[in-house]
Scaffold this motif. Structure first.
Motif, mmCIF file in Angstrom:
data_model
loop_
_atom_site.group_PDB
_atom_site.id
_atom_site.type_symbol
_atom_site.label_atom_id
_atom_site.label_comp_id
_atom_site.label_asym_id
_atom_site.label_seq_id
_atom_site.Cartn_x
_atom_site.Cartn_y
_atom_site.Cartn_z
ATOM 1 N N PHE A 23 99.450 -5.067 29.606
ATOM 2 C CA PHE A 23 98.928 -3.791 30.109
ATOM 3 C C PHE A 23 98.273 -3.968 31.471
ATOM 4 N N GLU A 24 97.397 -4.952 31.580
ATOM 5 C CA GLU A 24 96.663 -5.155 32.836
ATOM 6 C C GLU A 24 97.538 -5.716 33.945
ATOM 7 N N TYR A 25 98.566 -6.462 33.605
ATOM 8 C CA TYR A 25 99.402 -7.079 34.635
ATOM 9 C C TYR A 25 100.582 -6.179 35.015
ATOM 10 N N GLU A 26 101.279 -5.649 34.023
ATOM 11 C CA GLU A 26 102.503 -4.900 34.302
ATOM 12 C C GLU A 26 102.283 -3.401 34.458
ATOM 13 N N SER A 27 101.490 -2.804 33.582
ATOM 14 C CA SER A 27 101.346 -1.349 33.567
ATOM 15 C C SER A 27 100.261 -0.856 34.518
ATOM 16 N N GLU A 47 98.079 1.593 44.648
ATOM 17 C CA GLU A 47 99.462 1.994 44.906
ATOM 18 C C GLU A 47 99.689 3.402 44.349
ATOM 19 N N ARG A 48 100.841 3.946 44.637
ATOM 20 C CA ARG A 48 101.209 5.285 44.163
ATOM 21 C C ARG A 48 101.036 5.396 42.644
ATOM 22 N N LYS A 49 101.424 4.364 41.906
ATOM 23 C CA LYS A 49 101.354 4.414 40.443
ATOM 24 C C LYS A 49 99.918 4.510 39.919
ATOM 25 N N HIS A 50 98.931 4.221 40.755
ATOM 26 C CA HIS A 50 97.525 4.273 40.347
ATOM 27 C C HIS A 50 96.877 5.633 40.596
ATOM 28 N N MET A 51 97.599 6.557 41.242
ATOM 29 C CA MET A 51 97.011 7.799 41.727
ATOM 30 C C MET A 51 97.068 8.934 40.703
ATOM 31 N N ASN A 52 96.145 9.888 40.865
ATOM 32 C CA ASN A 52 96.220 11.139 40.111
ATOM 33 C C ASN A 52 96.810 12.218 41.031
ATOM 34 N N ALA A 53 96.977 13.424 40.509
ATOM 35 C CA ALA A 53 97.586 14.499 41.288
ATOM 36 C C ALA A 53 96.703 14.948 42.448
ATOM 37 N N GLY A 54 95.418 14.623 42.407
ATOM 38 C CA GLY A 54 94.506 15.003 43.474
ATOM 39 C C GLY A 54 94.465 14.023 44.632
ATOM 40 N N GLY A 55 95.258 12.948 44.559
ATOM 41 C CA GLY A 55 95.324 11.995 45.654
ATOM 42 C C GLY A 55 94.288 10.889 45.606
ATOM 43 N N SER A 56 93.651 10.715 44.451
ATOM 44 C CA SER A 56 92.669 9.639 44.264
ATOM 45 C C SER A 56 93.143 8.699 43.168
ATOM 46 N N VAL A 57 92.610 7.479 43.165
ATOM 47 C CA VAL A 57 92.925 6.563 42.074
ATOM 48 C C VAL A 57 92.484 7.218 40.766
#
Length: 142
Positions: A23-27, A47-57
């Motif tokens: 989970f911590e390494y791949e996801s 990265e993009r995969k860490h973002m919410n719809a509001g543009g923040s992590v």
């Protein structure tokens, strides 16, 4: 705790990670840690995969990173043993943007036979983003 692997290339060359933690390494990650002149530190690049719809992590990503950071900060106290998080608290302070360098620093408040108490703060490009604390319990690995 599974042994940490040293990163051999890229932005986090010379840092360590736990690739056996899917989970911590791949996801959610990958997340990284090391000890420098200021003590233990954990980090990742948003990265993009860490973002919410509001543009923040995403807050869930920050909390997952904080959980990883508990173990990175307490790495020396629990090395060679397996542990699980049994308590965790956090307060959101700000939302880092995509591309931000996310870092966690903290301290072990107390480490006993079974429990280790940790607190820390996550910053995004140096701005406080999440305050956290948690308790790790040593357990036999299943």
């Amino acid at each position: 705790m599974v042994p940490a692997n040293r990163v051999e290339s890229g932005e986090f060359e010379g840092w360590y990670t736990w690739p056996e933690e899917p989970f911590e390494y791949e996801s959610a990650g990958p997340f990284y840690f090391r000890v420098d002149e200021q003590g233990p530190v954990a980090a990742f690049r948003a990265e993009r995969k860490h973002m919410n719809a509001g543009g923040s992590v995403h807050g869930g990503c920050l909390m997952a990173f904080a959980d990883f950071s508990l173990f990175a900060i307490a790495h020396e106290q629990i090395e060679g043993e397996y542990g699980v998080t049994v308590a965790f608290t956090s307060e959101f302070l700000s939302g880092p943007a995509e591309g931000a360098y996310i870092e966690a620093r903290g301290e072990v408040l107390r480490s006993g036979k079974n429990l280790t108490f940790v607190r820390g703060i996550i910053t995004g490009d140096g701005k406080p983003s999440l305050n956290f604390s948690g308790t790790i319990m040593r357990r036999p690995k299943r």
